[in-house]
Motif scaffolding. Sequence first.
Motif, short mmCIF file in Angstrom:
data_model
loop_
_atom_site.label_atom_id
_atom_site.label_comp_id
_atom_site.label_asym_id
_atom_site.label_seq_id
_atom_site.Cartn_x
_atom_site.Cartn_y
_atom_site.Cartn_z
N PHE A 14 -64.88 -1.82 -13.77
CA PHE A 14 -63.97 -3.04 -13.39
C PHE A 14 -62.96 -2.20 -12.52
O PHE A 14 -62.36 -2.79 -11.50
N ASN A 15 -62.56 -1.14 -12.97
CA ASN A 15 -61.06 -0.43 -12.45
C ASN A 15 -61.71 0.10 -10.91
O ASN A 15 -60.91 -0.30 -10.05
N ASN A 16 -62.93 0.42 -10.79
CA ASN A 16 -63.31 0.96 -9.49
C ASN A 16 -63.62 -0.01 -8.50
O ASN A 16 -63.56 0.11 -7.41
N HIS A 17 -63.98 -1.23 -9.01
CA HIS A 17 -64.27 -2.29 -8.10
C HIS A 17 -63.44 -3.72 -8.05
O HIS A 17 -63.76 -4.49 -7.91
N ILE A 18 -62.36 -3.28 -8.65
CA ILE A 18 -61.41 -4.65 -8.91
C ILE A 18 -61.40 -5.43 -7.64
O ILE A 18 -61.63 -6.70 -7.59
N LEU A 19 -61.14 -4.64 -6.48
CA LEU A 19 -60.89 -5.46 -5.43
C LEU A 19 -62.00 -6.43 -5.10
O LEU A 19 -62.10 -7.44 -4.56
N SER A 20 -63.24 -5.74 -5.00
CA SER A 20 -64.57 -6.38 -4.86
C SER A 20 -64.86 -7.57 -5.65
O SER A 20 -65.10 -8.65 -5.32
N ILE A 21 -64.34 -7.40 -6.92
CA ILE A 21 -64.52 -8.33 -7.86
C ILE A 21 -63.70 -9.63 -7.44
O ILE A 21 -63.89 -10.73 -7.43
N VAL A 22 -62.31 -9.30 -7.35
CA VAL A 22 -61.43 -10.20 -6.73
C VAL A 22 -61.93 -10.98 -5.81
O VAL A 22 -61.74 -12.28 -5.38
#
Lengths: 390, 194, 102, 542, 490
Positions: free
Chosen positions: D2-10
Amino acid sequence: MPLQLPAAFQPYFWPTIFILIIILVFPLVAGYIVLLERKVMADIQVRLGPMRVGPHGLLQPIADAVKLLIKEDIIPANADKWVFWLAPVISVTAAFVSFSVIPFSDKFYITDVNIGLLFITAVSSVGILGIILGGWSSNSHYPLLGALRSAAQLVSYEVALGFALIGGLMVASTLSMQGIVKAQLDAGMWFVFYQPVACFIYVVAALAETNRAPFDMPEAESEIVAGYHTEYSGFRFSLYFLAEYSNIVVVSAIAVTLFFGGWLRPFPNVQALDFLRYTPIIAMIVLAGLSFMGAGRESRPPEKIGMAGLGIVCLMLAGLFAMPAVLTWIQGLFWFSLKVALCIYGFIWVRFTFPRYRYDQLMNIGWHWLIPLAIANVIVTGIVMVLKGS
Amino acid sequence: MNVLPGFFFYLLSAIILGGAILTITRRNAVHSAIWLIVTLLGVAGIYLNQHAEFLAAVQVLVYIGGIMVLFLFVIMLVNLDEAAKQRQFNHQWTIAVGCALALMAELAYFIVKGRESFRFGDTGTGTLNPDAAVIEFLKSCRDIPGLGPGGFLQPNTELIACALYRDYLLPFEIASVLLLVAIVGAVVMAKKEI
Amino acid sequence: MPEVTTAHYIFLSTALFTIGTIGVLTRRNVVIILMSIELILNAVNINLVAFSKQLLSINGQAFAVFIIVDAAAEAAVGLGIIIALFRNKETINADEIDLMKW
Amino acid sequence: MFNNHILSIVLFLPLAGAILLLFVPKEQKNLIRWLANLIALAGFVVSLPLAFWFDSSKDGFQFVEKAIWIPSIGANYALGIDGISLLLIMLTTLLGSIAILSSWTAIEDRVKEYYVFMLTLQSGMLGVFMALDFFLFYVFWEVMLVPMYFLIGIWGGPRKLYAAIKFFIYTLVGSVLMLLGILMLYFWNHTQTGIYTFDIPALQQLTMPTNIQIWVFLAFFVGFAIKVPMFPFHTWLPDAHVEAPTAGSVILAGVLLKMGTYGFLRFSLPMLPNASSDSRIVRAMIFLSIVAIIYGALVSLMQKDMKRLVAYSSVSHLGFCTLGLFALNPNGVAGSIIQQVNHGISTGALFLIVGLIYERRHTREISEFGGISTVMPVFATFFMIMMMSSLGLPTLNGFIGEFVILQGAFEESKVWAAFAVAGIILGAAYLLWLYQRTMFGTLNNPKNEKLKDLNFREVMTLVPLVIWAFWIGLYPKPFFKVLERPVANIIQRVRPDYYAAHPEAFGGPGASRTATPIPASPIAATAPAAIQTGTPATEGGR
Amino acid sequence: MNEYFTPGDFLVLKPVILLVLFGMGVMLTDLLLEKHNKYFNAVTALVGVGFASVAMWMIQSQMNRDGAGVYEAFRGAIVLDSFSIFFTWIFLISTAITIIISIRYLEIEEENHGEHYAIILFATAGMILLATGMDLITLFVSLELMVISIYILTGFLKRDRRSNEAALKYLLLGAFSSGILAYGMSLLYGISNSTNLVEIQSKLAQRPAGDPLVMMAVVTLAAGLFFKIGAVPFHQWLPDVYEGAPHPTTAFMSVGPKAAAFALFLRIFMVPLGPVRDQWLPLLIGVSIATMTLGNLAAISQSNIKRLLGYSAISHVGYLMLGLVSGNDTGLKGISIYLLVYAFMNLGAFTVIVAMRRRDLIGDEIDDMAGLMYKSPTAAVLMVIFLLSLAGIPPTAGFLGKYFIFLSLLETGHYTLAVIAVLYVAVALYYYFRIVSVMFMREPIDKELPSMSPGIRVALGVTAAMTLIIGIYPNPFIEFANRTVLAVMR
């Protein structure tokens, strides 16, 4: 060379003479082919045929010609005049031009071009135009129908004809008419034995090409009066007639050249049969004999004299042929004419033996049988040649 | 000796151009066709003049005996008597004249530029020219005493055969498919029900 | 009479080409348009044959054979289409073929 | 993960939600609504960690994600945010969920499609703010147009087709020219470094000849100015805003317009510093901004339609933003960014408010209303707050933004500031007049007597915005704090000598890192200093 | 003489040979089929395309194994390089899709004859040869094979007057242009004494600048080729033919033959005319601007969707020509990518139109698409994707082609041209979105559902998937196109 011509005209001298001969003599020949046709017809139908004009009707052609020439020349009111005028000329010209490459003998030919056979096919295909334009320019229904039928028929059968010729050509491997004859000399064999199928197809297609029975649909009088030349009369009509008979001669000549050894005598390579050289003399003598016998049977004096005169002419020709130079010169011409005459006889024979086909049957034969057969023939020939070559 | 070809050239040119002009100006389509035939014959003559005998024969056979018959056939089928009475030209005269002028200008340019504008390729051996193997083959053929006077262009038929069946075998085969397509197409188009 | 060169043949062919082009552009009768196209193809062939002579190369004549083949194919299909059209429309005037804008 | 891909998730959460919605049968309208709202809310919630984890003391981009995408042309999938994008992303996720919430009853037909488009649009907008790769940026930039077109075109007002296509075409003209600019940068980067790349940080280091820069700037200018919209390119805006459904207008005004200014900030200024500081260009830009401020305000004054009035007020407000940008000093730029957020909040809320009344009365004619405050007191209160926010009343957000912009403008030229102030005054005039005409007075229109006040859902759409408005108005420090580094970087790039002359300016080395130019104390320290030394020092550079 | 051709020559031709054989096979098996199972012809034709594809793939893998890169056959008359392989794939794909979308359409039109599929296969053979040809004669004959096939396909609905008229117009102008093209080719031959493009190139390079013969050759070749690709001022046939032709044929000819014509266009301009680039560049620039302008502006006012797409096709030609104007790696890469994606997106758009052909409704007016969203959401949404792609909006594939073209223009300094080109994207979007607005924002005018036959579904799926895949993950395709460029530039 008896005449001293400028060098520029040297090569054109003999061809010019031959052209003149053909143009002058051929209409007469055509007339006699008509007579022959009528005679054969009569014979087949067990009657006598023309007997009135001249002995055995021998002068009938001349009378016919005179009749045609002095007849009134009618141009239909709504006809397209200059096309109406042009059409028969095209036909007859095309027919006559074909003669320019026919090898009547090894000496008697107008020219020998390297595309000879192709040239003849090309030129004879132009003849179709004369028919179409004639039919169209008459501005009348039957001629137009006849012309369209004719064009369709000619175009269709030209394909089969061409393929049949190709079969022969593959064996000859040259397009030059003289070359073809010489090829048969080298092979020691008429090409009809190599290419029987092609020969058969050629003959059938040639019948159709010349609008002869049983394929004479374009002028089937029971259906469309006289076809494309319904509206023609007099001189123009005679031109069409001339063209038709010239065409018969031309296709026969091609058949003879390509399949039956041209101007070669039978078995040209067999020394033992060299005596066949003298056949022209013998033939003339036989002819003279027949004439004399005929003269004996004639009842009326003018005809007696006529037949006797004919016999004498034949005898004189036999004498002329006895001169070795003349004999050599006449040799090819004689055989060629003989073969062509037999061919023409065949044409006539067929005409009075077979009933006319229906138009759709005609097309059916052409497209469904002849053309595939011809193509198959070409393919088989090719395969055989490749196999033999390798 | 060189007079004759020259004379024929001008004669044939006159026939061709005259025939062509008449072709595109005649009211009656049949007359146009006849003049076109004249033109085509003239072109065949030009071929003969250029020692392209085979081509001349093909021209007469295919064009005049085949294509033009087809043309006449169709003209008669669609019966153009009515059409002949109507206006024959559309309103694109201006474009046509423009085209003609452009081409004429080009011609004039050629004439002004003169001889040096006609620099053709070098004669000799392109890859597809008859090379030694072909010549040998030709000599092996019957009745060919050697190469004729027209340089490499004689014997014409055999050379064309070489070109067609060897150098241009591929286009030759494609052309056969092309003709098949044309046949099928013509049947599909012209027949009422297939 | 000047010697006839290849250039003469090219002039001839250009002139024929021009005439054909004018025919295509100005005639209304589609059959005559097709004929004009044949004129153009003949102009091409004159060129090819003249070049063939000039260059002493048979290829030009081979090319011309193909052009003739093409002309035949085009004419066959074209006339077929004209017949199909005539059956539906009873006209062969180019500007009466107007169901769609040109 | 989640930390590394937070932007993608958002970024992709709304899109995934949209795809999920596709599989819901379209008859289940309420299910679709619930789902859509949940997804939007989730989108907002997952974006919250960004705000907490964002380290405002770090230079450069954070949460960077990079993946190889099209190596053959040097385009990568690269995401990352700095302070500027952080604010805009938060604005987007918030406004997005609010817009979706506000559509619950407004949209009755073709519900499914509506929410699908809204969510897709959300992803597109987020992508624009997150992209660190120019190619990716452009893709998102264009992607976002399509759903917006449909939102206007299907659920819009009477002239929706015209408005939709006008919006689309205008924006597209701009964006294709921008594409040329992008390609030009890309090409130049290759000639200079031998590398084909669309990497934005890399391109920000690029130096090009000034004349080329000017051409590229013009290309970018058209693209961004249409989006902003700056004065001569604004004509699509009233049409689009008026015809769009309420939520569409909210998004359009709240987020889409920011893309233009974001583009200027992210690309024009740092990538084309010479062009951006070219005096001709600066003068032209300032001129256009001032014209937009005054013109927007004047036109707003004459509007009979509430929504149109709000729409034109956007032109005026965005004029402030561009004015601040091209003041090219830290105050101007920082103020401009804050003002962008403000505009998103207040104009978004105003559109919501207009939408609420429209939903009840199906008209937006000002003359149809009057004395609404008596029947809808809650509504009137929210309207009041947002109007005040929009006209820049102290303690509310609008004041902060406008003030700092004026500060920045004043630093460069008093005349500019004077014109801008005139714009503020006009703004107050049209807004107050609007409020007076609609909310006060006598309730003389019988149709207005039965109007219901806001229900809970409607209140909930407005409350977050009100909270944020007060937050910025009362305690803007965190917002300025995240802007420090990025603004400083931009100024450093555009005017390399600026911080040398003004070390104590916002974001400068001399200023305390936490100092914010809010009215209380620092203004006394920074503003006079800028006035004293700033103008003459930079005059030579222009 | 027997060693003149090697079996390898024919190996290279294998796909073409297979296509031709299957074409004949279709016509033969057609005779055996009853009226109700004529669809079997399509199956046969598809199998043919499949075989050809397999053959192509085998050749390609063998090429990779050999590391040859280029196969020459028939003494250089055809050259199988990555350029031609690239185009061959485009042709095979478009042919396969055309075949599957034709089935239902032809049934509705009651013209489901085997000849249709046979001729499609022949046309494909012609196209492949056109892309592989390196010899003037081969090129000319292949071109004719292709265009004559298409004349026939255009007129295939012979009871429909529009189809007849379109076929006739196409034929007249097509034959005219072939004549012009042949004239140019004859001049090339005369100039170089060769029909091989590479040799012509080397000969042409030795000519002085401004040589009138060369100029004339350039002008006539260009005019003929402009006709074939449908560039202004020789575009008049295109909208009419697009409108009048049967829907699947329009789809087909807007993709395969167009790409083939463009392959020819590129080959001629890059290889033999490459040395005289200075002479044709201004011409090409003018023509491409005119083409884009006319195509885009004329498309705005169309009410017939096929006609609209026809004009849009003209404008696409303008863009494609820009790639040649810049003439560098990027430009050529752009052209190849553009053609590839154009194949998918255009086929997709036309597939939707084919689906609109229902009983009693031709379905080619824009109004016929009204409310498609209600009737067939899938078709409507996919149509939007195709139209977006045609307009060049990312992340659809269409953007990629435009991207490279614009980039190449900037690289070569054609700034004005680039600006004009990008602005027309907006114009294009305007008319494409007229269709979208009709589909989404209007109520349906009738109840008749689009005829979504299995074939059409498959076609839509494939084209849409490719349009999106190429748009979103274009890397392998760009690599593929890269190799293509190398082949042309060598």
